[in-house]
Scaffold this motif. Structure first.
Motif, PDB file in Angstrom:
ATOM      1  N   GLN A  34     106.000  45.957  82.314  1.00  0.00           N
ATOM      2  CA  GLN A  34     106.609  47.262  82.576  1.00  0.00           C
ATOM      3  C   GLN A  34     106.762  47.430  84.077  1.00  0.00           C
ATOM      4  OE1 GLN A  34     104.611  50.515  80.663  1.00  0.00           O
ATOM      5  NE2 GLN A  34     105.870  52.096  81.622  1.00  0.00           N
ATOM      6  N   THR A  35     107.930  47.916  84.512  1.00  0.00           N
ATOM      7  CA  THR A  35     108.188  48.062  85.945  1.00  0.00           C
ATOM      8  C   THR A  35     108.360  49.522  86.366  1.00  0.00           C
ATOM      9  OG1 THR A  35     110.576  47.781  85.585  1.00  0.00           O
ATOM     10  CG2 THR A  35     109.274  45.794  86.065  1.00  0.00           C
ATOM     11  N   SER A  36     108.374  50.440  85.416  1.00  0.00           N
ATOM     12  CA  SER A  36     108.554  51.857  85.758  1.00  0.00           C
ATOM     13  C   SER A  36     107.517  52.691  85.009  1.00  0.00           C
ATOM     14  CB  SER A  36     109.973  52.308  85.406  1.00  0.00           C
ATOM     15  OG  SER A  36     110.165  53.669  85.734  1.00  0.00           O
ATOM     16  N   PHE A  37     106.844  53.567  85.758  1.00  0.00           N
ATOM     17  CA  PHE A  37     105.782  54.384  85.182  1.00  0.00           C
ATOM     18  C   PHE A  37     105.986  55.842  85.597  1.00  0.00           C
ATOM     19  CE2 PHE A  37     104.244  50.150  86.059  1.00  0.00           C
ATOM     20  CZ  PHE A  37     103.599  49.777  84.891  1.00  0.00           C
TER      21      PHE A  37
ATOM     22  N   LEU B 275      99.209  40.379  93.752  1.00  0.00           N
ATOM     23  CA  LEU B 275      99.027  41.632  94.477  1.00  0.00           C
ATOM     24  C   LEU B 275     100.198  42.560  94.200  1.00  0.00           C
ATOM     25  CD1 LEU B 275      97.891  40.293  97.981  1.00  0.00           C
ATOM     26  CD2 LEU B 275      96.430  41.104  96.120  1.00  0.00           C
ATOM     27  N   LEU B 276      99.872  43.857  94.069  1.00  0.00           N
ATOM     28  CA  LEU B 276     100.902  44.883  93.952  1.00  0.00           C
ATOM     29  C   LEU B 276     100.871  45.684  95.235  1.00  0.00           C
ATOM     30  CD1 LEU B 276     103.088  46.318  92.325  1.00  0.00           C
ATOM     31  CD2 LEU B 276     101.302  47.788  91.368  1.00  0.00           C
ATOM     32  N   PHE B 277     101.932  45.546  96.021  1.00  0.00           N
ATOM     33  CA  PHE B 277     102.012  46.244  97.303  1.00  0.00           C
ATOM     34  C   PHE B 277     102.760  47.549  97.076  1.00  0.00           C
ATOM     35  CE2 PHE B 277     103.964  47.076 101.472  1.00  0.00           C
ATOM     36  CZ  PHE B 277     102.811  47.083 102.253  1.00  0.00           C
ATOM     37  N   ILE B 278     102.023  48.671  97.132  1.00  0.00           N
ATOM     38  CA  ILE B 278     102.614  49.971  96.826  1.00  0.00           C
ATOM     39  C   ILE B 278     101.959  51.038  97.710  1.00  0.00           C
ATOM     40  CG2 ILE B 278     100.981  50.415  94.935  1.00  0.00           C
ATOM     41  CD1 ILE B 278     103.285  51.825  93.471  1.00  0.00           C
ATOM     42  N   ASN B 279     102.781  51.903  98.243  1.00  0.00           N
ATOM     43  CA  ASN B 279     102.329  52.998  99.088  1.00  0.00           C
ATOM     44  C   ASN B 279     101.444  52.477 100.228  1.00  0.00           C
ATOM     45  OD1 ASN B 279     102.346  55.715  99.815  1.00  0.00           O
ATOM     46  ND2 ASN B 279     100.409  56.123  98.764  1.00  0.00           N
ATOM     47  N   ASN B 280     101.895  51.343 100.821  1.00  0.00           N
ATOM     48  CA  ASN B 280     101.208  50.723 101.949  1.00  0.00           C
ATOM     49  C   ASN B 280      99.806  50.237 101.609  1.00  0.00           C
ATOM     50  OD1 ASN B 280     103.386  51.177 103.753  1.00  0.00           O
ATOM     51  ND2 ASN B 280     102.705  53.304 104.039  1.00  0.00           N
ATOM     52  N   ARG B 281      99.588  49.931 100.352  1.00  0.00           N
ATOM     53  CA  ARG B 281      98.296  49.410  99.927  1.00  0.00           C
ATOM     54  C   ARG B 281      98.513  48.145  99.087  1.00  0.00           C
ATOM     55  NH1 ARG B 281      97.717  54.792 100.338  1.00  0.00           N
ATOM     56  NH2 ARG B 281      95.728  55.644 101.093  1.00  0.00           N
TER      57      ARG B 281
ATOM     58  N   GLY C 133     107.072  49.921  94.848  1.00  0.00           N
ATOM     59  CA  GLY C 133     106.269  48.804  95.326  1.00  0.00           C
ATOM     60  C   GLY C 133     106.906  47.478  94.957  1.00  0.00           C
ATOM     61  N   VAL C 134     106.292  46.395  95.411  1.00  0.00           N
ATOM     62  CA  VAL C 134     106.791  45.059  95.144  1.00  0.00           C
ATOM     63  C   VAL C 134     105.615  44.176  94.735  1.00  0.00           C
ATOM     64  CG1 VAL C 134     106.542  44.300  97.550  1.00  0.00           C
ATOM     65  CG2 VAL C 134     108.183  43.154  96.045  1.00  0.00           C
ATOM     66  N   LEU C 135     105.910  43.231  93.849  1.00  0.00           N
ATOM     67  CA  LEU C 135     104.874  42.330  93.347  1.00  0.00           C
ATOM     68  C   LEU C 135     104.851  41.072  94.207  1.00  0.00           C
ATOM     69  CD1 LEU C 135     102.831  41.740  91.041  1.00  0.00           C
ATOM     70  CD2 LEU C 135     104.710  40.552  89.892  1.00  0.00           C
ATOM     71  N   CYS C 136     103.672  40.620  94.575  1.00  0.00           N
ATOM     72  CA  CYS C 136     103.492  39.403  95.352  1.00  0.00           C
ATOM     73  C   CYS C 136     102.586  38.455  94.571  1.00  0.00           C
ATOM     74  CB  CYS C 136     102.861  39.710  96.714  1.00  0.00           C
ATOM     75  SG  CYS C 136     103.860  40.797  97.752  1.00  0.00           S
ATOM     76  N   VAL C 137     103.086  37.229  94.360  1.00  0.00           N
ATOM     77  CA  VAL C 137     102.327  36.222  93.644  1.00  0.00           C
ATOM     78  C   VAL C 137     102.173  35.007  94.549  1.00  0.00           C
ATOM     79  CG1 VAL C 137     102.229  34.704  91.639  1.00  0.00           C
ATOM     80  CG2 VAL C 137     103.144  37.024  91.415  1.00  0.00           C
ATOM     81  N   TYR C 138     100.963  34.530  94.709  1.00  0.00           N
ATOM     82  CA  TYR C 138     100.684  33.368  95.538  1.00  0.00           C
ATOM     83  C   TYR C 138     100.048  32.284  94.680  1.00  0.00           C
ATOM     84  CZ  TYR C 138     101.502  36.760  99.229  1.00  0.00           C
ATOM     85  OH  TYR C 138     102.065  37.702 100.024  1.00  0.00           O
ATOM     86  N   TYR C 139     100.745  31.136  94.647  1.00  0.00           N
ATOM     87  CA  TYR C 139     100.246  29.983  93.888  1.00  0.00           C
ATOM     88  C   TYR C 139     100.446  28.767  94.761  1.00  0.00           C
ATOM     89  CZ  TYR C 139      99.663  26.559  90.165  1.00  0.00           C
ATOM     90  OH  TYR C 139      99.227  25.499  89.401  1.00  0.00           O
ATOM     91  N   GLY C 140      99.392  28.315  95.417  1.00  0.00           N
ATOM     92  CA  GLY C 140      99.539  27.290  96.436  1.00  0.00           C
ATOM     93  C   GLY C 140     100.311  27.872  97.599  1.00  0.00           C
ATOM     94  N   ASP C 141     101.406  27.228  97.959  1.00  0.00           N
ATOM     95  CA  ASP C 141     102.250  27.727  99.051  1.00  0.00           C
ATOM     96  C   ASP C 141     103.478  28.462  98.535  1.00  0.00           C
ATOM     97  OD1 ASP C 141     100.561  26.569 100.894  1.00  0.00           O
ATOM     98  OD2 ASP C 141     101.641  24.654 100.841  1.00  0.00           O
TER      99      ASP C 141
ATOM    100  N   ILE D 162     108.797  47.916  91.608  1.00  0.00           N
ATOM    101  CA  ILE D 162     107.860  48.627  90.736  1.00  0.00           C
ATOM    102  C   ILE D 162     107.909  50.106  91.118  1.00  0.00           C
ATOM    103  CG2 ILE D 162     105.509  48.741  89.872  1.00  0.00           C
ATOM    104  CD1 ILE D 162     106.902  46.064  89.423  1.00  0.00           C
ATOM    105  N   LYS D 163     108.255  50.970  90.163  1.00  0.00           N
ATOM    106  CA  LYS D 163     108.392  52.402  90.437  1.00  0.00           C
ATOM    107  C   LYS D 163     107.312  53.192  89.710  1.00  0.00           C
ATOM    108  CE  LYS D 163     113.398  52.439  91.234  1.00  0.00           C
ATOM    109  NZ  LYS D 163     114.691  53.056  90.811  1.00  0.00           N
TER     110      LYS D 163
END
Length: 420
Positions: A275-278, A307-313, A349-357, A366-367
């Protein structure tokens, strides 16, 4: 009478001598044309018996219809090459059988290597020259062929036999033309003889390659074993189109180069967001979940950082196992307080996924829309204010109505007390 007879005899003898001289001149003239013709000389005087004379002259000859026959013949190493020559008359063009054929040869780069041999008469004017080319070293051989038969001019042929290196061929067993970072770019080749398709084993010292913008440390290879060659390229820090020229060299084969082209693209994790909107009420929260897939093999990724980067967090989404990640996010706990003066507040917000490089290919927005609690459709804050105002107003009205009566009653009671 006798004198007359002597005169006639003398005259007749002179005519015969002149006739013979003419015949000799004709024969001499015809001999210049190199032809074979029968001639008959008839005496007209009955005093001499008639006779016939036949003279065979040498006939000019050709080899393969050429007076000056010269040809270069290319032969691959270890390949048998037989050469057939035709011995012809120059006038009729007919083949001349029964000739004696020989040849002499010398090695072009080493004149001390030389020899001779005989041609095999195959009949009908055909002569076979077997030089054993399958047994000769690589190089150029000069040959002079001589064909000779009684009654004919000697025929000469000049041959140059060049024994060349054989050619190699490469058939692809496996190759990756498009890879993503962290994958191995690989080509596996089967090295064969281009003529008979047999396996060719090439020593390590005879294999080289040239990389295009690729560190040499990232290129490794397995030596040709039973004709199979494997080259591997690690794609760390590579992101573009690349080509590698692989050269194979042997003494018996011409140099062969194979071009290995491949493309390295960014590695992206496939993210499935439930889900991308709440839309939530103030001071509450929402549950965010995601599934991560490795697009290379379809397996789930369980050890990534999400990580979910939203509202500067940055809010870390916890791994749940088997490629699933999720977390209940409380706005109050995360310190995302909402102004009480807003009826509604939006977060993105925006989703950040890190897997290796590597990260996800693209992140959807994400709203989160936060609305206030309401009573009868009125936000709770404003409803409380309204209720407070109503209470204050009722109190004020009540005071204005009741207070004068209380004052009058009090005054009346005081007056009555003083009278008593």
């Amino acid at each position: 009478m006798d004198n007359g007879s002597d005169t006639i005899s003398t005259t007749s003898l002179g005519l015969r001598r002149k006739f013979k001289a003419l015949i000799l001149l004709m024969i001499l003239g015809l001999s210049l044309y190199s032809i074979s013709l029968p001639f008959f000389l008839n005496k007209s005087n009955n005093a001499v018996d008639s006779e016939s004379v036949q003279k065979i002259l040498a006939i000019s000859t050709r080899i393969n219809n050429s007076h000056v026959f010269s040809e270069t013949i290319n032969v691959n190493y270890e390949i048998e090459q037989n050469i057939t020559l035709v011995f012809n008359e120059s006038i009729s063009g007919n083949p001349i059988p029964g000739a004696n054929g020989t040849y002499q040869w010398s090695f072009h780069s080493n004149q001390s290597m030389n020899g001779s041999g005989s041609l095999e008469d195959k009949g009908l004017g055909l002569y076979l020259l077997d030089f054993d080319t399958e047994l000769r070293d690589i190089g150029t051989y000069d040959l002079i062929v001589i064909l000779n038969r009684t009654g004919y001019d000697i025929g000469y042929a000049s041959l140059k036999i060049v024994i060349c290196k054989r050619n190699l061929n490469a058939s692809v067993i496996y190759e990756t033309s498009v890879v993503t970072q962290t994958q191995i770019a690989q080509t596996i080749l089967n090295i064969t003889d281009a003529i008979d398709h047999s396996i060719v084993n090439i020593s390590k010292s005879n294999i080289t390659w040239v990389e295009n913008s690729i560190p040499a440390s990232q290129v490794t290879y397995t030596n040709v074993t039973n004709g199979v060659f494997s080259l591997n390229v690690t794609t760390d820090n590579l992101l573009s189109d690349y080509d590698i020229s692989i050269s194979f060299m042997t003494n018996e084969y011409s140099n062969f180069t194979y071009e290995f082209d491949f493309n390295v693209s960014q590695f992206y994790v496939q993210a499935i967001i439930n889900q991308t909107s709440f839309t939530i009420v103030e001071n509450s929260g929402f549950y965010f979940s995601i599934e991560l897939i490795n697009p290379l093999n379809g397996s789930r990724i369980s050890d990534a950082i999400v990580l979910l980067f939203i509202n500067n967090r940055n809010i870390r989404i916890e791994p749940l196992g088997n490629g699933l990640y999720g977390r209940y996010i409380s706005l109050l706990e995360e310190g995302m307080l909402i102004s009480v003066y807003d009826i509604m507040h939006d977060y993105s917000g925006v989703l950040c996924v890190y897997y290796g490089d590597f990260s996800i290919e693209s992140s959807p927005e994400i709203k989160v829309t936060v609305i206030h609690q309401t009573i009868f459709g009125i936000p709770l804050f404003y409803f409380l204010i309204l209720v407070s105002l109503m209470i204050f107003a009722i109190g004020l009205v009540s005071y204005n109505i009741l207070y004068p009566n209380l004052v009058k009653r009090k005054t009346s009671e005081d007056k009555k007390s003083r009278k008593d």
